[in-house]
Design a protein around this motif. Structure first.
Motif, PDB file in Angstrom:
ATOM      1  N   SER A 134      -2.525   5.203   3.614  1.00 40.85           N
ATOM      2  CA  SER A 134      -2.764   4.395   4.679  1.00 40.85           C
ATOM      3  C   SER A 134      -1.852   3.256   4.852  1.00 40.85           C
ATOM      4  CB  SER A 134      -3.978   3.999   4.748  1.00 40.85           C
ATOM      5  OG  SER A 134      -4.248   3.003   5.525  1.00 40.85           O
ATOM      6  N   ALA A 135      -0.950   3.107   5.568  1.00 36.59           N
ATOM      7  CA  ALA A 135       0.102   2.121   5.799  1.00 36.59           C
ATOM      8  C   ALA A 135      -0.641   0.866   5.958  1.00 36.59           C
ATOM      9  CB  ALA A 135       1.013   2.237   7.054  1.00 36.59           C
ATOM     10  N   ILE A 136      -1.777   0.575   6.666  1.00 35.86           N
ATOM     11  CA  ILE A 136      -2.662  -0.581   6.670  1.00 35.86           C
ATOM     12  C   ILE A 136      -3.044  -1.111   5.405  1.00 35.86           C
ATOM     13  CG2 ILE A 136      -4.815  -1.602   7.620  1.00 35.86           C
ATOM     14  CD1 ILE A 136      -4.562   0.231  10.134  1.00 35.86           C
ATOM     15  N   ASP A 137      -3.775  -0.207   4.488  1.00 36.68           N
ATOM     16  CA  ASP A 137      -3.931  -0.395   3.139  1.00 36.68           C
ATOM     17  C   ASP A 137      -2.984  -0.914   2.307  1.00 36.68           C
ATOM     18  OD1 ASP A 137      -6.814  -0.151   3.778  1.00 36.68           O
ATOM     19  OD2 ASP A 137      -6.890   1.866   2.988  1.00 36.68           O
ATOM     20  N   VAL A 138      -1.842  -0.234   2.555  1.00 34.60           N
ATOM     21  CA  VAL A 138      -0.514  -0.559   1.562  1.00 34.60           C
ATOM     22  C   VAL A 138      -0.103  -2.166   2.110  1.00 34.60           C
ATOM     23  CG1 VAL A 138       1.998  -0.524   1.353  1.00 34.60           C
ATOM     24  CG2 VAL A 138       0.334   1.735   1.241  1.00 34.60           C
ATOM     25  N   GLU A 139      -0.303  -2.499   3.262  1.00 37.08           N
ATOM     26  CA  GLU A 139      -0.057  -3.817   3.600  1.00 37.08           C
ATOM     27  C   GLU A 139      -1.130  -4.898   3.130  1.00 37.08           C
ATOM     28  OE1 GLU A 139       1.726  -6.844   5.202  1.00 37.08           O
ATOM     29  OE2 GLU A 139       2.676  -5.101   4.981  1.00 37.08           O
ATOM     30  N   VAL A 140      -2.234  -4.397   3.272  1.00 39.11           N
ATOM     31  CA  VAL A 140      -3.502  -5.091   2.493  1.00 39.11           C
ATOM     32  C   VAL A 140      -3.082  -5.448   1.044  1.00 39.11           C
ATOM     33  CG1 VAL A 140      -5.837  -5.379   2.103  1.00 39.11           C
ATOM     34  CG2 VAL A 140      -5.040  -4.610   4.224  1.00 39.11           C
ATOM     35  N   PHE A 141      -2.813  -4.421   0.393  1.00 42.41           N
ATOM     36  CA  PHE A 141      -2.385  -4.577  -1.087  1.00 42.41           C
ATOM     37  C   PHE A 141      -1.224  -5.548  -1.205  1.00 42.41           C
ATOM     38  CE2 PHE A 141      -0.418  -3.271  -5.114  1.00 42.41           C
ATOM     39  CZ  PHE A 141      -1.376  -3.178  -5.765  1.00 42.41           C
ATOM     40  N   GLU A 142      -0.110  -5.277  -0.466  1.00 43.59           N
ATOM     41  CA  GLU A 142       0.963  -6.017  -0.745  1.00 43.59           C
ATOM     42  C   GLU A 142       0.516  -7.582  -0.393  1.00 43.59           C
ATOM     43  OE1 GLU A 142       3.796  -3.915   1.602  1.00 43.59           O
ATOM     44  OE2 GLU A 142       4.353  -2.868  -0.360  1.00 43.59           O
ATOM     45  N   ILE A 149      -1.094  -9.226  -3.304  1.00 48.29           N
ATOM     46  CA  ILE A 149      -0.150  -9.571  -4.420  1.00 48.29           C
ATOM     47  C   ILE A 149       0.619 -10.706  -4.106  1.00 48.29           C
ATOM     48  CG2 ILE A 149       1.978  -8.629  -5.159  1.00 48.29           C
ATOM     49  CD1 ILE A 149      -0.286  -7.006  -6.468  1.00 48.29           C
ATOM     50  N   ARG A 150       1.122 -11.003  -2.793  1.00 50.23           N
ATOM     51  CA  ARG A 150       1.498 -12.263  -2.374  1.00 50.23           C
ATOM     52  C   ARG A 150       0.712 -13.370  -2.583  1.00 50.23           C
ATOM     53  NH1 ARG A 150       4.048  -8.629   1.113  1.00 50.23           N
ATOM     54  NH2 ARG A 150       2.908  -9.564   2.928  1.00 50.23           N
ATOM     55  N   ARG A 151      -0.445 -13.338  -1.953  1.00 46.90           N
ATOM     56  CA  ARG A 151      -1.539 -14.352  -1.935  1.00 46.90           C
ATOM     57  C   ARG A 151      -1.857 -14.901  -3.306  1.00 46.90           C
ATOM     58  NH1 ARG A 151      -4.479 -11.636   1.236  1.00 46.90           N
ATOM     59  NH2 ARG A 151      -6.117 -11.105  -0.312  1.00 46.90           N
ATOM     60  N   HIS A 152      -1.836 -13.857  -4.204  1.00 47.38           N
ATOM     61  CA  HIS A 152      -2.495 -14.021  -5.404  1.00 47.38           C
ATOM     62  C   HIS A 152      -1.041 -14.539  -6.389  1.00 47.38           C
ATOM     63  CE1 HIS A 152      -6.632 -13.656  -5.413  1.00 47.38           C
ATOM     64  NE2 HIS A 152      -6.387 -12.576  -4.467  1.00 47.38           N
ATOM     65  N   GLU A 153       0.042 -14.512  -5.669  1.00 48.41           N
ATOM     66  CA  GLU A 153       1.170 -14.889  -6.486  1.00 48.41           C
ATOM     67  C   GLU A 153       1.586 -14.130  -7.759  1.00 48.41           C
ATOM     68  OE1 GLU A 153       0.792 -19.136  -7.141  1.00 48.41           O
ATOM     69  OE2 GLU A 153       1.235 -19.635  -5.136  1.00 48.41           O
ATOM     70  N   ILE A 154       1.354 -12.722  -7.795  1.00 51.01           N
ATOM     71  CA  ILE A 154       1.604 -12.020  -8.665  1.00 51.01           C
ATOM     72  C   ILE A 154       2.977 -11.314  -8.635  1.00 51.01           C
ATOM     73  CG2 ILE A 154       0.943  -9.631  -9.701  1.00 51.01           C
ATOM     74  CD1 ILE A 154      -1.652 -10.236  -8.697  1.00 51.01           C
ATOM     75  N   GLN A 155       3.718 -11.639  -9.275  1.00 56.87           N
ATOM     76  CA  GLN A 155       5.124 -11.396  -9.661  1.00 56.87           C
ATOM     77  C   GLN A 155       5.419  -9.616 -10.179  1.00 56.87           C
ATOM     78  OE1 GLN A 155       7.479 -13.255  -8.137  1.00 56.87           O
ATOM     79  NE2 GLN A 155       5.568 -14.453  -7.316  1.00 56.87           N
ATOM     80  N   ARG A 156       5.352  -8.628  -9.331  1.00 58.74           N
ATOM     81  CA  ARG A 156       5.547  -7.471  -9.901  1.00 58.74           C
ATOM     82  C   ARG A 156       6.147  -6.732  -8.831  1.00 58.74           C
ATOM     83  NH1 ARG A 156       5.652  -8.658 -14.221  1.00 58.74           N
ATOM     84  NH2 ARG A 156       3.935  -9.185 -15.622  1.00 58.74           N
ATOM     85  N   THR A 157       7.048  -5.617  -9.228  1.00 58.65           N
ATOM     86  CA  THR A 157       7.683  -4.748  -8.376  1.00 58.65           C
ATOM     87  C   THR A 157       6.513  -3.949  -8.078  1.00 58.65           C
ATOM     88  OG1 THR A 157       9.818  -5.004  -9.478  1.00 58.65           O
ATOM     89  CG2 THR A 157       9.178  -2.746  -8.056  1.00 58.65           C
ATOM     90  N   VAL A 158       6.456  -3.475  -6.762  1.00 62.41           N
ATOM     91  CA  VAL A 158       5.311  -2.554  -6.146  1.00 62.41           C
ATOM     92  C   VAL A 158       5.919  -1.186  -5.906  1.00 62.41           C
ATOM     93  CG1 VAL A 158       3.604  -2.158  -4.653  1.00 62.41           C
ATOM     94  CG2 VAL A 158       3.901  -4.267  -5.803  1.00 62.41           C
ATOM     95  N   HIS A 159       5.873   0.045  -6.313  1.00 64.91           N
ATOM     96  CA  HIS A 159       6.377   1.283  -5.886  1.00 64.91           C
ATOM     97  C   HIS A 159       5.073   1.757  -5.057  1.00 64.91           C
ATOM     98  CE1 HIS A 159       9.928   1.248  -8.565  1.00 64.91           C
ATOM     99  NE2 HIS A 159       9.136   0.520  -9.314  1.00 64.91           N
ATOM    100  N   VAL A 160       5.448   2.434  -3.999  1.00 61.10           N
ATOM    101  CA  VAL A 160       4.267   2.832  -3.350  1.00 61.10           C
ATOM    102  C   VAL A 160       4.572   4.501  -2.904  1.00 61.10           C
ATOM    103  CG1 VAL A 160       3.044   2.997  -1.044  1.00 61.10           C
ATOM    104  CG2 VAL A 160       3.918   0.770  -2.159  1.00 61.10           C
TER     105      VAL A 160
END
Length: 143
Positions: free
Chosen positions: A15-23, A26-37
């Motif tokens: 789900s593109a929407i759920d991918v956007e929610v996840f990303e 990640i930004r909101r919690h300031e997690i610095q990781r590469t995300v592969h989808v």
């Protein structure tokens, strides 16, 4: 394990929407990781196997949706656990299902945690210190 080992996230989600929610989380919690989808189990397994066979310094924490077309998240999890090079992979379930049978089946395959999508912030609060501190398992046979 050397200092060169990088921890990245692999989100298996169709789900593109759920991918956007996840990303966004990640930004909101300031997690610095590469995300592969990857949108399906076949592509996710291919990425994991390619990295393991190449002896890549990048290790993945996998976030797995259970409800996907074709091969389900349970199918992918079984493939990961049955692969001698990937069997020790760190996998978290991130799904909409809170069915007891799904939870039980996932934990029988040794997931690191099971989160429903409506608890994404709880997952992020858990994964941030974990991903910053964990020494991920090496690929079997990797030297």
């Amino acid at each position: 394990m050397s200092d060169r080992t990088k921890v990245a996230f692999l989100l298996v989600e169709d789900s593109a929407i759920d991918v956007e929610v996840f990303e966004r989380a990640i930004r909101r919690h300031e997690i610095q990781r590469t995300v592969h989808v990857r949108e399906n189990a076949v592509d996710a397994l291919s990425l994991l196997r390619t990295h393991s066979q190449a002896g890549s310094s990048e290790r993945f924490i996998v976030f797995l949706d259970l409800n996907m077309p074709a091969a389900s998240g349970h199918d992918l999890l079984a493939e990961i656990r049955n692969d001698p090079q990937l069997c020790n992979s760190i996998v978290f379930v991130l799904t909409s299902s809170d069915l007891e049978s799904d939870v039980r089946k996932a934990y029988e395959k040794n997931v690191a945690g099971y989160f429903t999508k409506d608890r994404i912030d709880d997952l992020m609060r858990t994964i941030k210190p974990f991903s910053e501190s964990v020494l991920p398992p090496p690929f079997s046979g990797y030297r």
